[in-house]
Design a protein around this motif. Structure first.
Motif, PDB file in Angstrom:
ATOM      1  N   GLY A 106      63.251  16.261  27.668  1.00  0.00           N
ATOM      2  CA  GLY A 106      61.963  16.955  27.669  1.00  0.00           C
ATOM      3  C   GLY A 106      61.031  16.416  26.595  1.00  0.00           C
ATOM      4  N   SER A 107      61.579  16.130  25.424  1.00  0.00           N
ATOM      5  CA  SER A 107      60.767  15.550  24.348  1.00  0.00           C
ATOM      6  C   SER A 107      60.295  14.145  24.707  1.00  0.00           C
ATOM      7  CB  SER A 107      61.564  15.509  23.047  1.00  0.00           C
ATOM      8  OG  SER A 107      61.749  16.810  22.550  1.00  0.00           O
ATOM      9  N   ALA A 108      61.177  13.354  25.310  1.00  0.00           N
ATOM     10  CA  ALA A 108      60.798  12.000  25.731  1.00  0.00           C
ATOM     11  C   ALA A 108      59.695  12.060  26.787  1.00  0.00           C
ATOM     12  CB  ALA A 108      62.021  11.253  26.272  1.00  0.00           C
ATOM     13  N   LEU A 109      59.812  12.998  27.723  1.00  0.00           N
ATOM     14  CA  LEU A 109      58.786  13.165  28.753  1.00  0.00           C
ATOM     15  C   LEU A 109      57.452  13.552  28.115  1.00  0.00           C
ATOM     16  CD1 LEU A 109      58.080  13.194  31.767  1.00  0.00           C
ATOM     17  CD2 LEU A 109      58.866  15.579  31.823  1.00  0.00           C
ATOM     18  N   GLY A 110      57.499  14.430  27.137  1.00  0.00           N
ATOM     19  CA  GLY A 110      56.278  14.810  26.425  1.00  0.00           C
ATOM     20  C   GLY A 110      55.637  13.636  25.720  1.00  0.00           C
ATOM     21  N   ALA A 111      56.452  12.785  25.117  1.00  0.00           N
ATOM     22  CA  ALA A 111      55.919  11.619  24.401  1.00  0.00           C
ATOM     23  C   ALA A 111      55.254  10.633  25.346  1.00  0.00           C
ATOM     24  CB  ALA A 111      57.041  10.932  23.614  1.00  0.00           C
ATOM     25  N   VAL A 112      55.908  10.336  26.469  1.00  0.00           N
ATOM     26  CA  VAL A 112      55.289   9.391  27.403  1.00  0.00           C
ATOM     27  C   VAL A 112      54.076  10.019  28.078  1.00  0.00           C
ATOM     28  CG1 VAL A 112      57.406   8.047  27.731  1.00  0.00           C
ATOM     29  CG2 VAL A 112      56.856   9.865  29.339  1.00  0.00           C
ATOM     30  N   GLY A 113      54.113  11.322  28.280  1.00  0.00           N
ATOM     31  CA  GLY A 113      52.954  12.019  28.833  1.00  0.00           C
ATOM     32  C   GLY A 113      51.754  11.938  27.902  1.00  0.00           C
ATOM     33  N   ARG A 114      51.989  12.181  26.618  1.00  0.00           N
ATOM     34  CA  ARG A 114      50.891  12.093  25.646  1.00  0.00           C
ATOM     35  C   ARG A 114      50.318  10.676  25.600  1.00  0.00           C
ATOM     36  NH1 ARG A 114      54.344  15.512  23.224  1.00  0.00           N
ATOM     37  NH2 ARG A 114      55.300  13.913  21.906  1.00  0.00           N
ATOM     38  N   ALA A 115      51.201   9.676  25.630  1.00  0.00           N
ATOM     39  CA  ALA A 115      50.742   8.279  25.592  1.00  0.00           C
ATOM     40  C   ALA A 115      49.891   7.948  26.816  1.00  0.00           C
ATOM     41  CB  ALA A 115      51.939   7.335  25.498  1.00  0.00           C
ATOM     42  N   GLN A 151      63.683   5.717  30.126  1.00  0.00           N
ATOM     43  CA  GLN A 151      63.839   4.467  29.375  1.00  0.00           C
ATOM     44  C   GLN A 151      63.798   4.677  27.866  1.00  0.00           C
ATOM     45  OE1 GLN A 151      64.729   1.561  30.869  1.00  0.00           O
ATOM     46  NE2 GLN A 151      64.852   2.986  32.591  1.00  0.00           N
ATOM     47  N   VAL A 152      63.155   5.746  27.399  1.00  0.00           N
ATOM     48  CA  VAL A 152      63.019   5.948  25.951  1.00  0.00           C
ATOM     49  C   VAL A 152      63.906   7.063  25.398  1.00  0.00           C
ATOM     50  CG1 VAL A 152      60.678   5.014  25.922  1.00  0.00           C
ATOM     51  CG2 VAL A 152      61.008   7.479  26.118  1.00  0.00           C
ATOM     52  N   CYS A 153      64.411   7.946  26.244  1.00  0.00           N
ATOM     53  CA  CYS A 153      65.242   9.059  25.778  1.00  0.00           C
ATOM     54  C   CYS A 153      66.542   8.535  25.162  1.00  0.00           C
ATOM     55  CB  CYS A 153      65.564   9.991  26.956  1.00  0.00           C
ATOM     56  SG  CYS A 153      66.749  11.291  26.542  1.00  0.00           S
ATOM     57  N   ALA A 188      71.972   6.162  25.594  1.00  0.00           N
ATOM     58  CA  ALA A 188      73.392   6.218  25.233  1.00  0.00           C
ATOM     59  C   ALA A 188      74.297   6.263  26.459  1.00  0.00           C
ATOM     60  CB  ALA A 188      73.662   7.445  24.353  1.00  0.00           C
ATOM     61  N   THR A 189      73.826   6.888  27.534  1.00  0.00           N
ATOM     62  CA  THR A 189      74.662   7.034  28.718  1.00  0.00           C
ATOM     63  C   THR A 189      74.503   5.886  29.707  1.00  0.00           C
ATOM     64  OG1 THR A 189      72.970   8.368  29.836  1.00  0.00           O
ATOM     65  CG2 THR A 189      74.655   9.555  28.589  1.00  0.00           C
ATOM     66  N   ARG A 190      73.399   5.143  29.612  1.00  0.00           N
ATOM     67  CA  ARG A 190      73.108   4.086  30.593  1.00  0.00           C
ATOM     68  C   ARG A 190      74.265   3.098  30.669  1.00  0.00           C
ATOM     69  NH1 ARG A 190      68.418   3.144  29.010  1.00  0.00           N
ATOM     70  NH2 ARG A 190      67.429   4.503  30.528  1.00  0.00           N
ATOM     71  N   GLY A 191      74.772   2.909  31.891  1.00  0.00           N
ATOM     72  CA  GLY A 191      75.874   1.984  32.105  1.00  0.00           C
ATOM     73  C   GLY A 191      77.241   2.582  31.815  1.00  0.00           C
ATOM     74  N   ASN A 192      77.269   3.793  31.276  1.00  0.00           N
ATOM     75  CA  ASN A 192      78.534   4.449  30.933  1.00  0.00           C
ATOM     76  C   ASN A 192      78.902   5.561  31.903  1.00  0.00           C
ATOM     77  OD1 ASN A 192      78.989   2.977  28.464  1.00  0.00           O
ATOM     78  ND2 ASN A 192      77.340   4.177  27.576  1.00  0.00           N
ATOM     79  N   ILE A 193      77.904   6.346  32.290  1.00  0.00           N
ATOM     80  CA  ILE A 193      78.127   7.440  33.236  1.00  0.00           C
ATOM     81  C   ILE A 193      76.945   7.486  34.196  1.00  0.00           C
ATOM     82  CG2 ILE A 193      79.486   8.817  31.605  1.00  0.00           C
ATOM     83  CD1 ILE A 193      77.084  10.681  31.300  1.00  0.00           C
ATOM     84  N   PRO A 194      77.170   7.980  35.400  1.00  0.00           N
ATOM     85  CA  PRO A 194      76.040   8.089  36.328  1.00  0.00           C
ATOM     86  C   PRO A 194      75.075   9.193  35.902  1.00  0.00           C
ATOM     87  CG  PRO A 194      78.053   8.912  37.350  1.00  0.00           C
ATOM     88  CD  PRO A 194      78.441   8.361  36.011  1.00  0.00           C
ATOM     89  N   VAL A 195      73.787   8.879  35.937  1.00  0.00           N
ATOM     90  CA  VAL A 195      72.739   9.858  35.659  1.00  0.00           C
ATOM     91  C   VAL A 195      71.753   9.816  36.816  1.00  0.00           C
ATOM     92  CG1 VAL A 195      70.861  10.545  34.115  1.00  0.00           C
ATOM     93  CG2 VAL A 195      72.982   9.599  33.150  1.00  0.00           C
ATOM     94  N   GLU A 196      71.618  10.937  37.506  1.00  0.00           N
ATOM     95  CA  GLU A 196      70.692  11.038  38.624  1.00  0.00           C
ATOM     96  C   GLU A 196      69.457  11.803  38.169  1.00  0.00           C
ATOM     97  OE1 GLU A 196      70.455  12.914  43.149  1.00  0.00           O
ATOM     98  OE2 GLU A 196      72.192  13.351  41.902  1.00  0.00           O
TER      99      GLU A 196
END
Length: 137
Positions: free
Chosen positions: A58-67, A118-120, A125-133
């Motif tokens: 949610g914080s990452a979404l807020g940051a990219v939204g503000r940008a 991409q920024v969270c 940390a999880t990319r390539g380690n566990i599936p995230v949908e």
């Protein structure tokens, strides 16, 4: 990486114990969920991971939204963290359900969600380690 902040927590007795942060702000009893044979009376690690991931995304979404000069302050993120058998051990899988504000164009919202992924730090940390949908609602 130079850490800007380091969280410290200690857990005792695994899933049937207690987790406490070094500053004492978090101090809770742990128990395995009933689905895994526990009594389900306490918090479990998957719930803690889900809460952290949802808040961080949610914080990452807020940051990219503000940008992008797009107001996503009313967005809500729900993280579903599943645990299951994998070989001799266990593995996790995550579904992130992102409810975007009414009136936000779907294509714009989807683009912001992808950028947030991409920024969270949890996503990284999880990319390539566990599936995230990612499910945009």
């Amino acid at each position: 990486m130079d850490a800007l902040y380091t969280a410290v927590a200690t857990a005792t007795h695994g899933r049937e114990g207690r987790a406490v942060t070094s500053d004492g702000k978090l101090d809770l009893g742990l128990s395995a969920p009933a689905e895994l044979g526990g009594d389900g009376k306490g918090t479990n690690p998957e719930q803690l991971f889900a809460a952290g991931y949802a808040a961080c995304f949610g914080s990452a979404l807020g940051a990219v939204g503000r940008a992008a000069k797009v107001d996503v302050s009313e967005a809500a993120v729900t993280a579903e963290v599943g645990i299951g058998k994998q070989g001799e051990g266990f593995a996790l899988a995550v579904t992130l359900r992102i409810e975007l504000p009414d009136g936000l164009e779907e294509e714009t919202g989807r683009k912001l969600v992808e950028q947030a992924h991409q920024v969270c730090p949890y996503s990284n940390a999880t990319r390539g380690n566990i599936p995230v949908e990612l499910v945009v609602e």
